[in-house]
Write an enzyme that holds these catalytic residues in place. Structure first.
Site, short mmCIF file in Angstrom:
data_model
loop_
_atom_site.label_atom_id
_atom_site.label_comp_id
_atom_site.label_asym_id
_atom_site.label_seq_id
_atom_site.Cartn_x
_atom_site.Cartn_y
_atom_site.Cartn_z
N GLU A 1 68.53 41.06 52.35
CA GLU A 1 67.59 41.47 50.76
C GLU A 1 67.87 40.38 49.61
O GLU A 1 66.47 39.87 49.37
CB GLU A 1 67.72 42.99 50.57
N TRP B 1 65.44 37.72 50.04
CA TRP B 1 63.24 38.11 49.78
C TRP B 1 63.14 38.31 48.87
O TRP B 1 62.23 37.76 48.26
CB TRP B 1 63.82 39.99 50.25
N TRP C 1 37.35 47.90 49.13
CA TRP C 1 38.84 49.04 49.17
C TRP C 1 37.14 50.23 48.88
O TRP C 1 36.75 49.66 47.52
CB TRP C 1 39.17 48.95 48.10
N ASN D 1 63.27 51.78 47.55
CA ASN D 1 63.07 50.82 48.33
C ASN D 1 61.95 51.65 49.53
O ASN D 1 60.84 51.23 49.85
CB ASN D 1 63.56 50.05 48.47
N TRP E 1 45.47 47.58 46.85
CA TRP E 1 46.80 47.53 46.94
C TRP E 1 46.83 46.11 45.07
O TRP E 1 48.13 46.62 44.36
CB TRP E 1 47.20 46.28 47.39
N TRP F 1 53.57 44.20 47.44
CA TRP F 1 52.70 45.31 47.41
C TRP F 1 51.86 44.88 49.28
O TRP F 1 50.82 45.20 49.27
CB TRP F 1 51.83 45.41 46.54
C1 LIG Z 1 55.34 47.91 46.96
C2 LIG Z 1 57.01 47.25 46.25
C3 LIG Z 1 56.96 47.36 45.52
C4 LIG Z 1 58.28 46.21 44.81
N1 LIG Z 1 57.98 46.29 43.54
C5 LIG Z 1 59.36 45.46 42.75
C6 LIG Z 1 59.09 45.06 42.05
O1 LIG Z 1 59.02 44.91 41.02
N2 LIG Z 1 61.31 44.31 41.60
C7 LIG Z 1 61.93 44.60 42.79
O2 LIG Z 1 62.83 43.72 42.04
N3 LIG Z 1 61.34 44.80 43.81
C8 LIG Z 1 60.41 45.03 43.77
N4 LIG Z 1 60.95 45.37 45.16
C9 LIG Z 1 61.19 45.06 46.23
C10 LIG Z 1 62.44 46.76 46.43
O3 LIG Z 1 62.00 47.82 46.59
C11 LIG Z 1 63.35 46.97 44.99
O4 LIG Z 1 63.60 44.98 44.95
C12 LIG Z 1 64.65 47.55 45.39
O5 LIG Z 1 64.49 48.96 45.52
C13 LIG Z 1 65.81 47.49 44.60
O6 LIG Z 1 67.08 48.39 44.22
P1 LIG Z 1 68.51 47.70 45.37
O7 LIG Z 1 68.69 47.11 43.89
O8 LIG Z 1 68.86 48.73 45.27
O9 LIG Z 1 68.06 47.09 45.86
P2 LIG Z 1 68.97 47.08 47.41
O10 LIG Z 1 68.54 47.70 48.28
O11 LIG Z 1 70.56 46.92 46.81
O12 LIG Z 1 69.46 45.01 47.48
C14 LIG Z 1 69.30 43.89 46.50
C15 LIG Z 1 68.70 43.35 46.09
O13 LIG Z 1 67.67 42.40 46.23
C16 LIG Z 1 66.97 42.38 46.43
N5 LIG Z 1 65.53 43.01 46.85
C17 LIG Z 1 65.79 43.37 47.86
N6 LIG Z 1 64.51 43.85 48.53
C18 LIG Z 1 64.02 43.26 48.04
C19 LIG Z 1 62.06 43.03 48.61
N7 LIG Z 1 61.58 43.69 49.23
N8 LIG Z 1 62.04 42.16 47.95
C20 LIG Z 1 62.46 41.18 47.07
N9 LIG Z 1 63.96 41.34 46.28
C21 LIG Z 1 64.45 42.51 47.01
C22 LIG Z 1 66.45 42.78 45.12
O14 LIG Z 1 67.22 42.07 43.87
C23 LIG Z 1 67.41 44.21 44.67
O15 LIG Z 1 68.40 44.20 43.89
C24 LIG Z 1 59.39 45.91 45.86
C25 LIG Z 1 58.82 46.67 46.97
C26 LIG Z 1 57.79 46.87 47.29
C27 LIG Z 1 57.95 47.35 48.57
#
Ligand SMILES: Cc1cc2nc3c(=O)[nH]c(=O)nc-3n(C[C@H](O)[C@H](O)[C@H](O)COP(=O)(O)OP(=O)(O)OC[C@H]3O[C@@H](n4cnc5c(N)ncnc54)[C@H](O)[C@@H]3O)c2cc1C
Length: 471
Positions: A274, A277, A305, A340, A358, A381
Site C-alpha cells: 500500500e 501504491w 457521462w 479505503n 469521475w 478515482w
Molecule cells: C477513489 C479513491 C480516492 C482516494 N483518495 C486518496 C487521497 O486523496 N489521499 C490518500 O492518501 N489516499 C487516497 N486513496 C487511497 C486510500 O484510500 C487511502 O490512502 C487510505 O484509505 C488511507 O487510510 P490509511 O492511512 O489507514 O491506509 P493504510 O491502509 O493504513 O495504508 C497505509 C498508507 O499507504 C498509502 N495508501 C494506501 N492505499 C493507497 C492507495 N490505494 N493509493 C495510494 N496510496 C495508498 C496511504 O499513504 C496510507 O496512509 C484513495 C482511494 C480511492 C479508491
C-alpha cells in the site's frame, strides 16, 4: 554558508527531514519558515478538514521547533515574493526545501527559483517524500512504469535508506524576526476548523504508527477491508502533511516484520504494498501530469457521462438509497475521513451506477478529505472508473449491496452513519427495500437508480467508445 532558510511545505516535522538535515549541516544558522499562501483558502480543491489538519500540524511544529531553539517564522503571501524578502532581511544565502511533485507546486517552485536566482540566493531542493521518485525506477525500455506489479518489484529490489537524524537543539542566540500569526480559529482563512480528525502533528503521527505496528499490522491483510474495524494505520493525513517521514514508517515496518510470526508476515507485506501504491501514483502524476486534466487512457475522454446534478447531489449528501454508499458519504461529510474500501465503493457507484464523470467525484473528495492528495486521489478515482493506469477493467462493477453484505456483514458501519436504518435486522440493513412495509415507514430515501438497470447502461457507455476506436 552563514545563513539558510528552511522552507517547510509538506514536511511538517523535525525528525527524518532530508532538506532540514542538509540545511543544518551546511549553514551556521538556519531559519525555518512556513508561507501561508492565499491558495490555501481559494480554489476549487480547498478543503476545511485538510486546512484544519495543516494548521494544527503547523502549531505543533512551531512548538517542537521552539523547544529546539528555532522559532518558526510564518509569512502570509506568495512564496516567490515572501521568500526573497525574508532572505534579504536575514542576509540568507540559500533556501532549502523538500521536493513537491504536483504540477501546480512545480510551477510555483519554478517561480520561486527565478525570484531567488534574481536576488542571488540559492534554491536547494531534496527528495524526501518518497523513497524512489519520478524517473529513478524505469522499465527495461527506459519508460516510466504504468503497471503496479512490475513497478513494485523494481521498488523492492533496492535498499531502503534509513531515516535522517532528528534536528538537534540550536546553541545560537535567536534574533527577533517578524512573523505573522497562525490563524488557529480558522475564521481568518475563511474555513471553520470543526470538521477534522482529532490527531495532528508529529507526535500524534508517531503515536499512530507505534499503535499500528504493535498489533493491527499483523492482521492488516484481512482486517483492512472492514470499515467498522480499526484495521488500517490512518497514517494518510500524516504522510500527506509530512508529519511523519516515509523512511521512519518503513524502518518501523521492517522491525515489526522481523518480529512477526510466519503467519503474520504476509500482512506486513500487504501494508508495504500500500505504501508503494502511494509512490506509484506520485510517479504517475510526475511523469504524466495530463492525468489531472483527463483520463490516463485518452480514448476514455470520449465517454458520454451523465450530467444529472440531482443524482450527484444525492451522492454527495449520502441520500442515494444505497445504505453502504450513504453511510460512507455521510461519514466523509462529517469527519473528512473515508475508509479505503468505502472510497472504492462510492467511486464505483458514482461512475458506474450514476454514470457521472469521475472528475466530479475527484473534486468533491479533494474538498472533503482530510488526507486529500492529488496523486493518490486521482489514481484512486481513475482506477475505480476504469480509465487509469492499473485500472479495474470497465466491466468490473461493484454491486453496492453485495459489497455491503461482504464488508459490513453485521451492518455496524451503516447503523452508525445512517440512523434511519439503525433498527433494521442484518438481512435488511443493506437492502431495506426488500421489506416494503418497513421501507414505507422509514425516512430513508428510495433508491435513486436501480443497480440492475444501470449496469448494462454502463457497459454500453464504455463499449460505445471501444467500438468507435475499432472503426
Ligand atoms: C477513489 C479513491 C480516492 C482516494 N483518495 C486518496 C487521497 O486523496 N489521499 C490518500 O492518501 N489516499 C487516497 N486513496 C487511497 C486510500 O484510500 C487511502 O490512502 C487510505 O484509505 C488511507 O487510510 P490509511 O492511512 O489507514 O491506509 P493504510 O491502509 O493504513 O495504508 C497505509 C498508507 O499507504 C498509502 N495508501 C494506501 N492505499 C493507497 C492507495 N490505494 N493509493 C495510494 N496510496 C495508498 C496511504 O499513504 C496510507 O496512509 C484513495 C482511494 C480511492 C479508491
Amino acid at each position: 554558508m552563514k545563513t539558510a532558510v528552511h522552507w517547510f511545505r509538506r514536511d511538517l516535522r523535525v525528525s527524518d527531514n532530508t532538506a532540514l538535515s542538509e540545511a543544518v549541516q551546511r549553514a551556521e544558522r538556519v531559519v525555518p519558515v512556513f508561507i501561508l499562501e492565499d491558495a490555501f483558502r481559494t480554489g476549487p480543491d480547498v478543503g476545511a478538514a485538510r486546512l484544519a489538519f495543516l494548521l494544527r500540524s503547523l502549531d505543533s511544529l512551531r512548538k517542537n521547533l521552539a523547544e529546539l531553539g528555532y522559532p518558526l517564522v510564518i509569512r502570509r503571501g506568495r512564496s516567490e515574493v515572501e521568500l526573497p524578502r525574508l532572505c534579504a532581511e536575514l542576509g540568507a544565502q540559500a533556501v532549502f526545501c523538500n521536493k513537491r511533485y504536483e504540477p501546480y507546486a512545480q510551477a510555483r517552485d519554478n517561480r520561486v527559483f527565478n525570484a531567488l536566482n534574481g536576488a542571488g540566493v540559492g534554491f536547494e531542493v531534496f527528495k524526501d517524500a518518497v523513497i524512489w521518485e519520478e524517473r529513478e525506477l524505469l522499465t527495461k525500455a527506459g519508460n516510466p512504469f504504468t503497471v503496479f506489479t512490475p513497478y513494485s518489484r523494481a521498488w523492492k529490489a533496492r535498499a531502503i535508506p534509513p531515516p535522517k537524524p532528528k534536528l538537534r537543539a540550536s546553541s545560537k542566540r535567536v534574533p527577533k524576526i517578524a512573523s505573522d500569526p497562525l490563524p488557529l480559529d480558522g475564521a481568518d482563512l475563511g474555513h471553520p476548523l470543526s470538521q477534522t480528525m482529532p490527531f495532528a502533528g508529529e507526535r500524534a503521527a508517531r503515536d499512530a504508527l507505534r499503535a499500528f505496528l504493535k498489533q493491527p499490522i499483523f492482521t492488516y491483510g484481512t482486517a483492512r477491508d472492514f470499515p467498522a474495524q480499526n484495521g488500517t494505520s490512518r497514517l494518510s493525513p500524516h504522510l500527506r502533511c509530512g508529519t511523519i517521514g516515509i523512511r521512519t514508517v518503513l524502518t518501523g515496518l521492517r522491525k515489526a516484520r522481523a518480529e512477526a510470526s510466519p503467519a503474520q508476515r504476509p500482512s506486513c507485506d500487504v501494508f508495504l504494498n500500500e505504501l508503494i501504491w502511494r509512490e506509484f501514483y506520485l510517479q504517475v502524476l510526475s511523469n504524466f501530469p495530463r492525468v489531472m486534466r483527463g483520463c490516463f487512457r485518452p480514448e476514455y475522454d470520449a465517454l458520454k457521462w451523465s450530467d444529472n446534478r440531482e443524482h450527484f447531489e444525492a451522492w454527495c449528501a449520502g441520500m442515494t438509497g444505497y445504505p453502504i454508499v450513504d453511510a460512507a458519504m455521510r461519514c466523509l461529510n462529517a469527519t473528512g475521513w473515508m475508509h479505503n474500501r468505502l472510497r472504492m465503493i462510492v467511486a464505483m457507484f458514482l461512475t458506474k451506477d450514476l454514470l457521472i464523470n469521475w472528475q466530479w467525484g475527484e473534486r468533491y473528495f479533494m474538498q472533503k478529505l482530510v488526507d486529500g492528495d492529488m496523486a493518490a486521489n486521482n489514481g484512486g478515482w481513475q482506477w475505480s472508473a476504469g480509465t487509469g493506469t492499473d485500472a479495474a477493467p470497465y466491466f468490473r462493477i461493484f454491486n453496492p449491496v453485495s459489497q455491503g453484505l461482504k464488508f459490513d456483514p453485521q451492518g455496524e458501519f451503516v447503523r452508525e452513519w445512517v440512523p434511519e436504518l439503525a433498527a433494521l435486522p442484518e438481512d435488511l440493513i443493506h437492502q431495506p427495500w426488500e421489506d416494503p412495509l418497513l421501507a414505507a415507514k422509514s425516512r430513508y430515501p428510495a433508491r435513486i437508480v436501480l443497480h440492475e438497470e444501470q449496469r448494462p447502461k454502463c457497459l454500453a457507455m464504455f463499449k460505445a467508445v471501444s467500438r468507435r476506436l475499432q472503426v
